[in-house]
Write a protein that holds these residues in place. Structure first.
Motif, PDB file in Angstrom:
ATOM      1  N   LEU A  15       0.833  -1.200   0.000  1.00  0.00           N
ATOM      2  CA  LEU A  15       0.000   0.000   0.000  1.00  0.00           C
ATOM      3  C   LEU A  15       0.864   1.245   0.000  1.00  0.00           C
ATOM      4  CD1 LEU A  15      -2.547   1.770   0.463  1.00  0.00           C
ATOM      5  CD2 LEU A  15      -2.300   1.245   2.917  1.00  0.00           C
ATOM      6  N   ARG A  16       1.875   1.274   0.860  1.00  0.00           N
ATOM      7  CA  ARG A  16       2.730   2.461   0.956  1.00  0.00           C
ATOM      8  C   ARG A  16       3.436   2.723  -0.374  1.00  0.00           C
ATOM      9  NH1 ARG A  16       4.291   5.877   4.759  1.00  0.00           N
ATOM     10  NH2 ARG A  16       5.931   7.271   4.030  1.00  0.00           N
ATOM     11  N   ALA A  17       3.945   1.662  -0.996  1.00  0.00           N
ATOM     12  CA  ALA A  17       4.619   1.828  -2.293  1.00  0.00           C
ATOM     13  C   ALA A  17       3.652   2.393  -3.336  1.00  0.00           C
ATOM     14  CB  ALA A  17       5.182   0.487  -2.762  1.00  0.00           C
ATOM     15  N   LEU A  18       2.422   1.933  -3.316  1.00  0.00           N
ATOM     16  CA  LEU A  18       1.416   2.425  -4.259  1.00  0.00           C
ATOM     17  C   LEU A  18       1.055   3.886  -3.962  1.00  0.00           C
ATOM     18  CD1 LEU A  18      -0.001   1.203  -6.691  1.00  0.00           C
ATOM     19  CD2 LEU A  18      -1.809   0.397  -5.166  1.00  0.00           C
ATOM     20  N   LEU A  19       0.930   4.219  -2.683  1.00  0.00           N
ATOM     21  CA  LEU A  19       0.651   5.608  -2.299  1.00  0.00           C
ATOM     22  C   LEU A  19       1.778   6.538  -2.748  1.00  0.00           C
ATOM     23  CD1 LEU A  19      -0.773   5.008   1.287  1.00  0.00           C
ATOM     24  CD2 LEU A  19      -2.007   6.093  -0.605  1.00  0.00           C
ATOM     25  N   GLU A  20       3.014   6.084  -2.586  1.00  0.00           N
ATOM     26  CA  GLU A  20       4.151   6.913  -3.000  1.00  0.00           C
ATOM     27  C   GLU A  20       4.172   7.089  -4.513  1.00  0.00           C
ATOM     28  OE1 GLU A  20       7.476   4.976  -1.135  1.00  0.00           O
ATOM     29  OE2 GLU A  20       7.067   5.928   0.803  1.00  0.00           O
ATOM     30  N   ALA A  21       3.869   6.033  -5.243  1.00  0.00           N
ATOM     31  CA  ALA A  21       3.823   6.136  -6.710  1.00  0.00           C
ATOM     32  C   ALA A  21       2.713   7.079  -7.145  1.00  0.00           C
ATOM     33  CB  ALA A  21       3.615   4.753  -7.328  1.00  0.00           C
ATOM     34  N   ALA A  22       1.541   6.962  -6.505  1.00  0.00           N
ATOM     35  CA  ALA A  22       0.376   7.764  -6.895  1.00  0.00           C
ATOM     36  C   ALA A  22       0.532   9.233  -6.528  1.00  0.00           C
ATOM     37  CB  ALA A  22      -0.885   7.191  -6.248  1.00  0.00           C
ATOM     38  N   ARG A  23       1.480   9.533  -5.668  1.00  0.00           N
ATOM     39  CA  ARG A  23       1.728  10.930  -5.274  1.00  0.00           C
ATOM     40  C   ARG A  23       2.313  11.735  -6.432  1.00  0.00           C
ATOM     41  NH1 ARG A  23       4.963  11.581   0.162  1.00  0.00           N
ATOM     42  NH2 ARG A  23       6.443  10.292  -0.979  1.00  0.00           N
ATOM     43  N   HIS A  24       2.972  11.044  -7.367  1.00  0.00           N
ATOM     44  CA  HIS A  24       3.584  11.741  -8.501  1.00  0.00           C
ATOM     45  C   HIS A  24       2.502  12.193  -9.474  1.00  0.00           C
ATOM     46  CE1 HIS A  24       7.695  10.870  -7.300  1.00  0.00           C
ATOM     47  NE2 HIS A  24       7.264   9.672  -6.962  1.00  0.00           N
ATOM     48  N   PRO A  25       2.578  13.441  -9.932  1.00  0.00           N
ATOM     49  CA  PRO A  25       1.533  13.987 -10.812  1.00  0.00           C
ATOM     50  C   PRO A  25       1.344  13.204 -12.106  1.00  0.00           C
ATOM     51  CG  PRO A  25       3.014  15.732 -10.052  1.00  0.00           C
ATOM     52  CD  PRO A  25       3.598  14.433  -9.601  1.00  0.00           C
ATOM     53  N   ASP A  26       2.395  12.541 -12.594  1.00  0.00           N
ATOM     54  CA  ASP A  26       2.275  11.821 -13.867  1.00  0.00           C
ATOM     55  C   ASP A  26       1.758  10.393 -13.706  1.00  0.00           C
ATOM     56  OD1 ASP A  26       4.570  10.923 -12.617  1.00  0.00           O
ATOM     57  OD2 ASP A  26       5.739  10.761 -14.457  1.00  0.00           O
ATOM     58  N   PHE A  27       1.520   9.954 -12.459  1.00  0.00           N
ATOM     59  CA  PHE A  27       0.986   8.598 -12.261  1.00  0.00           C
ATOM     60  C   PHE A  27      -0.510   8.640 -12.558  1.00  0.00           C
ATOM     61  CE2 PHE A  27      -0.323   4.765  -9.902  1.00  0.00           C
ATOM     62  CZ  PHE A  27       0.641   3.871 -10.357  1.00  0.00           C
ATOM     63  N   PRO A  28      -1.014   7.742 -13.421  1.00  0.00           N
ATOM     64  CA  PRO A  28      -2.383   7.862 -13.925  1.00  0.00           C
ATOM     65  C   PRO A  28      -3.469   7.249 -13.041  1.00  0.00           C
ATOM     66  CG  PRO A  28      -1.292   6.071 -15.043  1.00  0.00           C
ATOM     67  CD  PRO A  28      -0.264   6.676 -14.120  1.00  0.00           C
ATOM     68  N   ALA A  29      -3.169   7.027 -11.766  1.00  0.00           N
ATOM     69  CA  ALA A  29      -4.153   6.452 -10.848  1.00  0.00           C
ATOM     70  C   ALA A  29      -4.047   7.148  -9.499  1.00  0.00           C
ATOM     71  CB  ALA A  29      -3.917   4.951 -10.681  1.00  0.00           C
ATOM     72  N   ARG A  30      -5.154   7.169  -8.781  1.00  0.00           N
ATOM     73  CA  ARG A  30      -5.187   7.762  -7.450  1.00  0.00           C
ATOM     74  C   ARG A  30      -5.847   6.792  -6.475  1.00  0.00           C
ATOM     75  NH1 ARG A  30      -1.828  10.149  -9.039  1.00  0.00           N
ATOM     76  NH2 ARG A  30      -1.634  12.319  -9.630  1.00  0.00           N
ATOM     77  N   ILE A  31      -5.234   6.648  -5.288  1.00  0.00           N
ATOM     78  CA  ILE A  31      -5.844   5.868  -4.221  1.00  0.00           C
ATOM     79  C   ILE A  31      -6.913   6.763  -3.589  1.00  0.00           C
ATOM     80  CG2 ILE A  31      -5.456   4.502  -2.129  1.00  0.00           C
ATOM     81  CD1 ILE A  31      -3.657   3.676  -4.514  1.00  0.00           C
ATOM     82  N   ILE A  32      -8.160   6.303  -3.558  1.00  0.00           N
ATOM     83  CA  ILE A  32      -9.231   7.135  -3.002  1.00  0.00           C
ATOM     84  C   ILE A  32      -9.694   6.662  -1.631  1.00  0.00           C
ATOM     85  CG2 ILE A  32     -10.041   8.014  -5.216  1.00  0.00           C
ATOM     86  CD1 ILE A  32     -12.327   5.903  -5.046  1.00  0.00           C
ATOM     87  N   VAL A  33      -9.415   5.393  -1.285  1.00  0.00           N
ATOM     88  CA  VAL A  33      -9.807   4.874   0.024  1.00  0.00           C
ATOM     89  C   VAL A  33      -8.997   3.619   0.333  1.00  0.00           C
ATOM     90  CG1 VAL A  33     -11.706   3.393  -0.810  1.00  0.00           C
ATOM     91  CG2 VAL A  33     -11.829   4.388   1.503  1.00  0.00           C
ATOM     92  N   VAL A  34      -8.771   3.391   1.629  1.00  0.00           N
ATOM     93  CA  VAL A  34      -8.097   2.177   2.100  1.00  0.00           C
ATOM     94  C   VAL A  34      -9.022   1.504   3.099  1.00  0.00           C
ATOM     95  CG1 VAL A  34      -6.112   1.248   3.361  1.00  0.00           C
ATOM     96  CG2 VAL A  34      -5.802   3.177   1.774  1.00  0.00           C
ATOM     97  N   GLY A  35      -9.231   0.202   2.928  1.00  0.00           N
ATOM     98  CA  GLY A  35     -10.059  -0.566   3.853  1.00  0.00           C
ATOM     99  C   GLY A  35      -9.266  -1.686   4.486  1.00  0.00           C
TER     100      GLY A  35
END
Length: 195
Positions: A15-35
């Motif tokens: 999850l953390r690795a994905l959050l860090e990747a999604a923080r970059h403006p050019d990454f085409p996905a956003r994490i919207i919720v964590v369950g």
């Protein structure tokens, strides 16, 4: 922009690795919720990144189906394009899989179909193989039997323990997961429908 929900049970390193990747403006996905299915340590990553989170405790439901129904209610609030199982240590009920498939993906610390199940790393060591791996799959009703989206081999060293081998697999798992989410978001990778 692809919207992603991530479901965890533990520390949430993927999850953390994905959050860090999604923080970059050019990454085409956003994490919207964590369950999570419990008060998992990994929920702290969601808080740190300002991502909403929810918990559907397994032990508070009378059956896997009842737990799955509540999980679906929570997910439907957010309407994610993709759901990533990131160390969620529960089998999803078939009704939940049918509802979201093929938009459900999972990582696994083995080169599937080799060593499915909760102890892929331990099983690889017990089998005495010279290599194992990491996989990202579409979730289906089986245990790690869905269509494979990406995988990579990882050598097993002579002095490996379950911990040391798993620690070498984890970075490969994270990289594959980020690449798969990026590929789905850009349309370069098609989600294969479950058969």
């Amino acid at each position: 922009m692809l919207t992603v929900a991530v479901l965890i049970s533990g520390t949430g390193s993927n999850l953390r690795a994905l959050l860090e990747a999604a923080r970059h403006p050019d990454f085409p996905a956003r994490i919207i919720v964590v369950g999570a299915d419990r008060e998992a340590d990994g929920l702290a990553h969601a808080e740190e990144f300002g991502i909403p989170s929810f918990t559907v405790p397994w032990h508070e439901h009378e059956s896997r189906e009842a737990w799955g129904e509540e999980l679906a209610r929570q997910l439907d609030v957010w309407k994610p394009d993709l759901i990533v199982l990131s160390g969620l240590m529960r089998l999803l009920p078939p009704t939940l899989v049918a509802r979201y498939s093929p938009r459900l993906i999972n990582t696994h610390p083995a080169y599937l179909p080799e060593f499915p199940g909760a102890h892929g790393v331990r099983d690889a060591l017990a089998a005495g193989v010279s290599e194992t791996g990491a996989s990202v799959i579409v979730v289906d009703d089986g245990v790690d039997t869905g269509p494979i989206l990406a995988q990579e081999r990882v050598p097993v060293l002579a002095d490996d323990t379950e911990h040391s081998l798993h620690e070498r697999i984890k970075p490969v798992e994270r990289r594959l997961l980020i690449d798969v989410v990026r590929g789905i978001a850009t349309g370069d990778l098609a989600l294969t429908p479950s058969s």
